[in-house]
Design an enzyme around this catalytic site. Sequence first.
Site, short mmCIF file in Angstrom:
data_model
loop_
_atom_site.label_atom_id
_atom_site.label_comp_id
_atom_site.label_asym_id
_atom_site.label_seq_id
_atom_site.Cartn_x
_atom_site.Cartn_y
_atom_site.Cartn_z
N HIS A 15 39.03 56.57 94.82
CA HIS A 15 38.16 57.48 94.69
C HIS A 15 38.26 58.52 93.37
CE1 HIS A 15 36.50 56.52 98.88
NE2 HIS A 15 37.55 56.30 98.90
N HIS A 41 35.25 55.28 104.95
CA HIS A 41 36.03 56.40 104.42
C HIS A 41 35.96 57.67 105.14
CE1 HIS A 41 36.89 59.20 101.15
NE2 HIS A 41 35.44 59.64 100.91
N HIS A 98 28.43 62.06 103.37
CA HIS A 98 29.50 61.47 103.93
C HIS A 98 29.22 61.14 105.25
CE1 HIS A 98 31.41 62.40 99.99
NE2 HIS A 98 32.44 61.51 100.38
N ASP A 146 31.89 54.29 97.60
CA ASP A 146 32.22 54.54 98.86
C ASP A 146 31.63 53.74 100.08
OD1 ASP A 146 33.56 56.71 97.84
OD2 ASP A 146 31.82 58.38 98.61
N TRP A 189 50.64 44.54 78.76
CA TRP A 189 49.97 44.80 80.31
C TRP A 189 50.49 46.10 80.62
CZ3 TRP A 189 51.30 40.71 84.25
CH2 TRP A 189 52.96 40.31 83.98
N ASN A 190 49.80 46.56 81.74
CA ASN A 190 50.13 47.84 82.49
C ASN A 190 50.03 47.92 83.87
OD1 ASN A 190 50.17 49.76 79.83
ND2 ASN A 190 47.98 48.81 79.93
#
Length: 257
Positions: A69, A79, A207, A75, A61-62
């Site tokens: 993002h 944000h 955005h 989004d 595992w990590n």
Amino acid sequence: MPVLQDLLDALRARTIEVVDLTAPLHSGTPILQLPPPFANASPFELTEISRYDERGPAWYWNDIHTSEHTGTHFDVPVHWVTGKDGEDVAQVPAARLLAPAVVLDFAAESAKDPDFLLEVDHVRAWESEHGPLPDGGWLLYRTGWDARSEDAAAFLNADDTGPHTPGISVECAKWLAEEAPVMGLGVETVGTDAGGAHSFDPPFPCHSFLLGAGKYGLTQLQNLARLPATGAVVIAGPLPIVGGSGSPARVLALVES
């Protein structure tokens, strides 16, 4: 339930195809590059915890380190400053993560002009041929940019004047936010806005307008060429990060074969 059984039968019979719209996530995945003095997102990174060794003899595992993002991501309104009182990514209703989608294909135009912008007239012309945009669905904007996704320099396509990637005009972004029935916009580029959108009025209008209107964005999508103009269903699965402004996401499409 018969409807769900019909869906399972269609998936088994492959009369419904599952198309993966997600870019593989790795250390070389392109990320947005903002000029100084602005801070930038982190690239994706894996840090090994154990791998069948003295740190853990039977498991691998990590830890992961990345931005919300980075890569294919979702989004949400919070944000952007225009949506700062809106939903965080954990607050997106689960029912909205599965929705109809249409594809507007402007790959040929974008190949000729990397600064190509989608206009309201383009959308209206598409509607005259294919019908209205889906109420509560996604507008997926195909530019062919996913072909560049394994080459960060080509994907960001920047020179001394800044990045050059296709996007959406100010007028069209405002129209999509305020008049169109869609709940969000999906793109193949690093963000929902055009590369040159830093100089638009307002800057970064997708955005600003869409997130300010409580709508959503999907970015760095792949395989939009495999979807029909209408009729696909998109499943977008961000992590429910409490207070999060977005999340890497696995995005799938269901398409009738």
